[in-house]
Enzyme design. Structure first.
Site, PDB file in Angstrom:
ATOM      1  N   TRP A 195       0.822  -1.227   0.000  1.00 19.98           N
ATOM      2  CA  TRP A 195       0.000   0.000   0.000  1.00 19.98           C
ATOM      3  C   TRP A 195       0.849   1.267   0.000  1.00 19.98           C
ATOM      4  CZ3 TRP A 195      -4.968  -0.458   3.558  1.00 19.98           C
ATOM      5  CH2 TRP A 195      -5.864  -1.345   2.950  1.00 19.98           C
ATOM      6  N   HIS A 231      12.812  -2.231  -1.370  1.00 19.29           N
ATOM      7  CA  HIS A 231      11.953  -1.730  -2.452  1.00 19.29           C
ATOM      8  C   HIS A 231      12.699  -0.588  -3.146  1.00 19.29           C
ATOM      9  CE1 HIS A 231       8.648   0.209  -4.545  1.00 19.29           C
ATOM     10  NE2 HIS A 231       7.960  -0.918  -4.383  1.00 19.29           N
ATOM     11  N   GLU A 258      11.803   2.177  -4.110  1.00 20.28           N
ATOM     12  CA  GLU A 258      11.522   3.516  -3.565  1.00 20.28           C
ATOM     13  C   GLU A 258      12.353   3.769  -2.308  1.00 20.28           C
ATOM     14  OE1 GLU A 258       7.251   3.123  -3.542  1.00 20.28           O
ATOM     15  OE2 GLU A 258       7.280   3.113  -5.734  1.00 20.28           O
ATOM     16  N   GLU A 265      11.248  -6.433  -9.505  1.00 20.38           N
ATOM     17  CA  GLU A 265      10.437  -5.261  -9.822  1.00 20.38           C
ATOM     18  C   GLU A 265      11.251  -4.287 -10.669  1.00 20.38           C
ATOM     19  OE1 GLU A 265       7.015  -4.708  -6.900  1.00 20.38           O
ATOM     20  OE2 GLU A 265       8.710  -3.605  -6.113  1.00 20.38           O
ATOM     21  N   GLY A 286       4.319   1.549 -11.094  1.00 22.04           N
ATOM     22  CA  GLY A 286       3.388   2.674 -11.120  1.00 22.04           C
ATOM     23  C   GLY A 286       3.268   3.372 -12.472  1.00 22.04           C
ATOM     24  N   SER A 308       3.268  -2.739 -12.139  1.00 24.32           N
ATOM     25  CA  SER A 308       2.053  -2.561 -12.941  1.00 24.32           C
ATOM     26  C   SER A 308       1.281  -3.856 -13.190  1.00 24.32           C
ATOM     27  CB  SER A 308       2.382  -1.853 -14.261  1.00 24.32           C
ATOM     28  OG  SER A 308       2.864  -0.547 -14.002  1.00 24.32           O
TER      29      SER A 308
HETATM   30  C1  PEP Z   1       5.312  -1.727  -6.099  1.00 29.25           C
HETATM   31  O1  PEP Z   1       5.441  -0.608  -5.682  1.00 29.25           O
HETATM   32  O2  PEP Z   1       5.863  -2.671  -5.488  1.00 29.25           O
HETATM   33  C2  PEP Z   1       4.546  -1.946  -7.318  1.00 29.25           C
HETATM   34  C3  PEP Z   1       4.702  -3.056  -7.947  1.00 29.25           C
HETATM   35  O3  PEP Z   1       3.710  -0.919  -7.704  1.00 29.25           O
HETATM   36  P1  PEP Z   1       2.637  -0.938  -8.937  1.00 29.25           P
HETATM   37  O4  PEP Z   1       1.938  -2.274  -8.891  1.00 29.25           O
HETATM   38  O5  PEP Z   1       1.731   0.199  -8.658  1.00 29.25           O
HETATM   39  O6  PEP Z   1       3.434  -0.798 -10.191  1.00 29.25           O
END
Ligand code: PEP
Length: 254
Positions: free
Chosen positions: A12, A98, A100, A168, A174, A214
């Site tokens: 989230w 992650h 981020e 990822e 996103g 995504s």
């Molecule tokens: C994430 O932040 O781990 C992610 C996969 O985001 P999204 O699904 O929105 O691309």
């Protein structure tokens, strides 16, 4: 060889208040009613919600995870939360590394490994994220970057039962963009081979490798069908129970 049980985890990020409980509650209700889903399902809400979700979901099939933890057990680290505190609040896993966090907080792979070790110390599953940037992919560096991040972030004694890898691609998070299914397959195969080299065949074959970036209800079935993809880490589409359920139900055996 038996495939590991898939995991679909929702991240989230910095979204959600007490009122968001209704989304978690709907999801837990859907999971309770749907016995044919063979995936484990988890929500990783912001830290402010872990305790209440943890209590409210006790006995439910919906698991709760944290989004980050500190490497130390306790001490003078203002604003941080230890893995033990997450476990105490009802979490059974924590996302570490992650992109981020790597970007916003300058987390190195070594820092990520220390966090993953802290997660193990606290009895939590560490969900270790790796992924290349757009520039790295364009330069043909994807597999090298993944290999470096994995080597630096994976604890030496990681086990299939306490560690999950999430691939990822940073440029897919996103953005609505996803790699081709062949590209996803190539990276996941590479991660599995790296894990085999580091941890041996038994642990590597049982370790879940999630795809994240995504994932939506309309592309989840294709992405989850790629070899060596054992579930998803989902951001935006995990905020609403119906959207998230559209992804989870890819693993319904009906
Ligand atoms: C994430 O932040 O781990 C992610 C996969 O985001 P999204 O699904 O929105 O691309």
């Amino acid at each position: 060889m038996t495939q590991p049980r898939p995991l679909v985890a929702g991240n989230w990020k910095m979204n959600g208040e007490q009122a968001s409980w209704k989304e978690a509650e709907s999801l837990a209700g859907l999971l309770a009613a749907e016995t044919a889903v063979r995936a484990e399902v988890m929500l990783c809400p912001p830290a402010t919600l872990i305790t209440s979700f943890g209590h409210q979901l006790e006995g439910s099939k919906l698991m709760v995870g944290g989004q980050d933890c500190h490497g130390e057990l306790s001490g003078a680290h203002t604003g941080d939360i230890s893995a033990e505190m997450l476990a105490d609040a009802g979490a059974s896993a924590v996302i570490v590394g992650h992109s981020e966090r790597r970007t916003d907080h300058g987390e190195t792979s070594e820092a990520v490994r220390i966090k993953a070790e802290a997660a193990h110390r606290a009895g939590l599953v560490a969900i270790i994220c790796v992924g290349e940037t757009e520039t790295e992919r364009k330069q043909g560096d994807t597999l090298n970057v993944i290999c470096e991040q994995l080597s630096g972030s994976l604890p030496q004694n990681a086990k299939a039962g306490n560690t999950v890898i999430a691939y990822e691609p940073v440029w897919a998070i996103g953005t609505g963009l996803t790699p081709t299914l062949d590209d996803v397959g190539e990276v996941h195969r590479h991660i599995r081979a790296e894990l085999t080299g580091k941890l041996g065949e038994d642990e590597a074959s049982g370790m879940r490798i999630l795809y994240g970036g995504s994932v939506k209800p309309d592309n989840a079935a294709d992405l989850m069908a790629v070899a060596d993809v054992n579930g998803a880490l989902v951001g935006g589409a995990s905020l609403k129970a119906d959207d998230f359920w559209g992804i989870v139900s890819v693993y319904s055996e009906k």
